[in-house]
Design a protein around this motif. Structure first.
Motif, PDB file in Angstrom:
ATOM      1  N   GLY A 195       0.738  -1.350   0.092  1.00 15.68           N
ATOM      2  CA  GLY A 195      -0.144  -0.181  -0.289  1.00 15.68           C
ATOM      3  C   GLY A 195       0.910   1.351  -0.288  1.00 15.68           C
ATOM      4  O   GLY A 195       0.515   2.315  -0.933  1.00 15.68           O
ATOM      5  N   GLY A 203      -4.016   4.014   8.197  1.00 17.36           N
ATOM      6  CA  GLY A 203      -4.983   3.948   6.510  1.00 17.36           C
ATOM      7  C   GLY A 203      -6.322   5.533   7.146  1.00 17.36           C
ATOM      8  O   GLY A 203      -7.027   5.370   7.783  1.00 17.36           O
ATOM      9  N   GLY A 204      -6.900   6.396   6.058  1.00 18.45           N
ATOM     10  CA  GLY A 204      -7.810   6.453   6.672  1.00 18.45           C
ATOM     11  C   GLY A 204      -8.926   5.682   6.633  1.00 18.45           C
ATOM     12  O   GLY A 204     -10.788   5.921   7.051  1.00 18.45           O
ATOM     13  N   ARG A 247      -3.224   0.052   8.213  1.00 20.53           N
ATOM     14  CA  ARG A 247      -3.938   0.149   9.392  1.00 20.53           C
ATOM     15  C   ARG A 247      -3.877   1.704  10.061  1.00 20.53           C
ATOM     16  O   ARG A 247      -4.555   1.558  11.034  1.00 20.53           O
ATOM     17  CB  ARG A 247      -2.366  -0.602   9.980  1.00 20.53           C
ATOM     18  CG  ARG A 247      -2.626  -2.924   9.947  1.00 20.53           C
ATOM     19  CD  ARG A 247      -2.374  -3.065  11.444  1.00 20.53           C
ATOM     20  NE  ARG A 247      -1.774  -4.281  10.416  1.00 20.53           N
ATOM     21  CZ  ARG A 247      -1.078  -5.272  10.423  1.00 20.53           C
ATOM     22  NH1 ARG A 247       0.241  -4.355   9.840  1.00 20.53           N
ATOM     23  NH2 ARG A 247      -0.587  -6.279  10.162  1.00 20.53           N
ATOM     24  N   GLU A 256      -4.347   2.873   0.253  1.00 19.97           N
ATOM     25  CA  GLU A 256      -4.548   3.656   1.700  1.00 19.97           C
ATOM     26  C   GLU A 256      -5.392   2.954   2.547  1.00 19.97           C
ATOM     27  O   GLU A 256      -5.648   3.137   4.070  1.00 19.97           O
ATOM     28  CB  GLU A 256      -3.997   4.996   2.196  1.00 19.97           C
ATOM     29  CG  GLU A 256      -3.236   5.374   0.924  1.00 19.97           C
ATOM     30  CD  GLU A 256      -2.638   7.296   1.881  1.00 19.97           C
ATOM     31  OE1 GLU A 256      -2.092   7.810   1.045  1.00 19.97           O
ATOM     32  OE2 GLU A 256      -3.849   7.274   1.180  1.00 19.97           O
ATOM     33  N   TYR A 257      -6.361   2.844   2.392  1.00 21.56           N
ATOM     34  CA  TYR A 257      -7.593   2.244   3.177  1.00 21.56           C
ATOM     35  C   TYR A 257      -7.440   0.914   3.720  1.00 21.56           C
ATOM     36  O   TYR A 257      -7.642   0.984   4.459  1.00 21.56           O
ATOM     37  CB  TYR A 257      -8.538   2.301   2.357  1.00 21.56           C
ATOM     38  CG  TYR A 257     -10.240   3.237   2.020  1.00 21.56           C
ATOM     39  CD1 TYR A 257      -8.800   4.880   2.600  1.00 21.56           C
ATOM     40  CD2 TYR A 257     -11.165   3.843   1.262  1.00 21.56           C
ATOM     41  CE1 TYR A 257     -10.242   6.120   2.771  1.00 21.56           C
ATOM     42  CE2 TYR A 257     -11.311   4.308   1.138  1.00 21.56           C
ATOM     43  CZ  TYR A 257     -11.469   5.878   1.568  1.00 21.56           C
ATOM     44  OH  TYR A 257     -12.187   6.862   1.729  1.00 21.56           O
ATOM     45  N   ARG A 258      -6.651   0.226   3.115  1.00 24.48           N
ATOM     46  CA  ARG A 258      -5.956  -0.744   3.132  1.00 24.48           C
ATOM     47  C   ARG A 258      -5.422  -0.951   4.482  1.00 24.48           C
ATOM     48  O   ARG A 258      -4.720  -2.177   5.282  1.00 24.48           O
ATOM     49  CB  ARG A 258      -6.039  -2.348   2.481  1.00 24.48           C
ATOM     50  CG  ARG A 258      -7.187  -3.130   1.745  1.00 24.48           C
ATOM     51  CD  ARG A 258      -7.720  -2.166   1.176  1.00 24.48           C
ATOM     52  NE  ARG A 258      -8.505  -3.013  -0.256  1.00 24.48           N
ATOM     53  CZ  ARG A 258      -9.554  -2.002  -0.758  1.00 24.48           C
ATOM     54  NH1 ARG A 258      -9.701  -0.632  -1.461  1.00 24.48           N
ATOM     55  NH2 ARG A 258     -10.537  -2.816  -1.559  1.00 24.48           N
ATOM     56  N   ARG A 260      -5.876   6.263  -2.009  1.00 28.30           N
ATOM     57  CA  ARG A 260      -6.468   6.123  -1.409  1.00 28.30           C
ATOM     58  C   ARG A 260      -6.965   5.091  -1.635  1.00 28.30           C
ATOM     59  O   ARG A 260      -7.713   4.354  -0.382  1.00 28.30           O
ATOM     60  CB  ARG A 260      -7.782   6.799  -1.168  1.00 28.30           C
ATOM     61  CG  ARG A 260      -7.724   8.469  -0.654  1.00 28.30           C
ATOM     62  CD  ARG A 260      -6.847   9.107   0.528  1.00 28.30           C
ATOM     63  NE  ARG A 260      -7.371   8.959   1.033  1.00 28.30           N
ATOM     64  CZ  ARG A 260      -8.513  10.183   1.257  1.00 28.30           C
ATOM     65  NH1 ARG A 260      -8.269  10.936   0.771  1.00 28.30           N
ATOM     66  NH2 ARG A 260      -8.779   9.301   2.219  1.00 28.30           N
ATOM     67  N   SER A 261      -7.135   3.672  -2.299  1.00 24.92           N
ATOM     68  CA  SER A 261      -7.525   2.771  -2.157  1.00 24.92           C
ATOM     69  C   SER A 261      -6.777   1.626  -1.500  1.00 24.92           C
ATOM     70  O   SER A 261      -7.142   1.000  -0.893  1.00 24.92           O
ATOM     71  CB  SER A 261      -7.889   2.606  -3.797  1.00 24.92           C
ATOM     72  OG  SER A 261      -8.458   1.316  -3.649  1.00 24.92           O
TER      73      SER A 261
END
Length: 440
Positions: A413, A439-440, A437, A433-435, A430-431
């Protein structure tokens, strides 16, 4: 009347230019053919069976009532095999067995199996290999009947595991070739439609109520078929757009010159645009080959075609040595390459570009055409520089497999987000980063 075949010498000024003048071939795009094919394909795409039926009845002089009536029952293929004279049937069955055996070995060796590996953090990466669902085989009809091509196109598809093989073959005036139908049975073809031309290519590419859409179309055809295959590529896959047949013979002067002459004939008899070239360091041997050409030509039923081919696109080339012959061969990148020499393997190591190599004086190209086992659908017009013979691998497709673990998502990521921001694609970042820990 002696054949006026070009004689070139690699040590002469302007040799490269003269050689490339012999090699020069560009498939002419006849505007009338292109317009006709575009119209036929558009009509088949719009009207389906009705268009296929109209064109088939018109061009092949038939009176079929439906496209369904143009599909042959399997019992007719079985009857065709039973009707063959025993010696010819045995030859066809032997050829089919050898072609199948070669491609079964090829399947094992060519990376046809799925694979994967697991990284330290639990991420799994790999590749899934699956055969095509449906392949279409085009077979010429009329004067040109090539059961060997049926075997060469159908068998690798069947060995690859293609679920359904659909063959199309025109039957002008309703005349069916039993050897072609028998080859379809032995090759594992599932359905046979007696349609041809651009309309058959269109039917396979778009699908109709009766003819199923395929994933890939293979097989030779005339200018209309070649144009149609070129136009539907992208909707379906195709094998290749083949040019005139070619043979290049590298000979050290130790083979019977009559053998070499006949090998040159074997390609020249295909058509007037076929190409046959000899490279040899022995001027005396070249002269003996030329004598053999003129001695044997009158015994050839297709002598007019052979003469036109040799005079138009053939050449006898004196080279300095066999090493130079190999260098020139790599530049030519021929469809068929015979190395007719005492030590063929020595020179084969120097070859980088050839559709198929035939090693040693006993290995005539014609054996490869029919029954040696390797595929005879080969790249022409110097495309052997970047393409390969038809094979089992042409009927597979590969899917990448990615299964990222929770730990892997942290490392990957960070990398992906950094590169995505660099490319100006923040949603990608962002996709990823969402994964993560944090992240968003």
């Amino acid at each position: 009347m002696s054949i006026k075949i070009r004689k070139l010498d690699s040590s002469a000024d302007g040799f490269r230019k003269a050689l490339h003048a012999v090699l020069a071939f560009e498939a002419s795009e006849d505007d009338a053919i292109e317009r006709s094919v575009a119209q036929i394909l558009a009509d088949v795409k719009t009207r389906g069976d009705a268009a296929v039926l109209d064109y088939t009845n018109r061009f092949d002089r038939l009176e079929a009532k439906s496209v369904a009536a143009l599909e042959l029952p399997m019992m007719e293929l079985e009857a065709a095999l039973e009707s063959l004279e025993p010696k010819r049937r045995a030859a066809l069955e032997a050829a089919a067995a050898r072609v199948r055996g070669y491609h079964e070995k090829q399947k094992i060796e060519c990376g046809s199996h799925s694979w994967q590996y697991t990284e330290a953090d639990g991420t799994v990466l790999g590749q899934k290999v699956t055969p095509l669902d449906r392949a279409g085989i085009y077979v010429p009809g009329g004067k040109a009947a090539y059961p060997s091509s049926v075997l060469m196109n159908a068998i690798p598809a069947r060995v690859a595991g293609v679920r359904e093989i659909v063959m199309v073959v025109p039957t002008p005036d309703g005349v069916k070739n039993p050897l072609v139908l028998a080859a379809a049975l032995l090759g594992g073809v599932d359905r046979v439609f007696t349609i041809g031309g651009a309309q058959a290519v269109g039917a396979l590419a778009y699908g109709t109520d009766t003819v199923p859409q395929v994933d890939k179309i293979c097989g030779p055809g005339n200018a209309y078929v070649a144009s149609a295959k070129r136009r539907v590529f992208g909707i379906v896959g195709i094998d290749m757009i083949a040019g005139p047949s070619e043979i290049l013979v590298l000979c050290d002067g130790t083979t019977d010159p009559r053998w070499v002459a006949m090998d040159l004939f074997s390609q020249a008899e295909h058509d007037e645009l076929a190409q046959s070239i000899l490279l040899c360091p022995d001027a005396g041997f070249i002269a003996r080959v030329e004598d053999a050409i003129n001695e044997l030509i009158e015994s050839m039923p297709r002598r007019d075609v052979i003469r036109a081919s040799l005079e138009g696109r053939g050449a006898l080339v004196k080279v300095r040595d066999m090493a130079e012959a190999c260098a020139i061969a790599n530049d030519i990148a021929p469809e068929h390459l015979e190395i007719s020499a005492l030590e063929p393997h020595q020179w084969a190591h120097e070859i980088r570009h050839a559709g198929a190599m035939f090693l040693g004086r006993y290995t005539s190209e014609s054996l490869g055409d029919y029954c040696a086992g390797p595929n005879h659908v080969l790249p022409t017009s110097r495309t052997a520089r970047f393409s390969s013979p038809l094979g089992v691998y042409d009927f597979f497709k590969r899917s990448s497999v990615i299964e990222v673990s929770a730990d892997g998502a942290q490392t990957l990521g960070e990398i992906a987000a950094e590169l995505a921001y660099g490319e100006g694609l923040p949603a990608h970042a962002r996709s990823a980063e969402y994964r993560m820990r944090n992240g968003g």
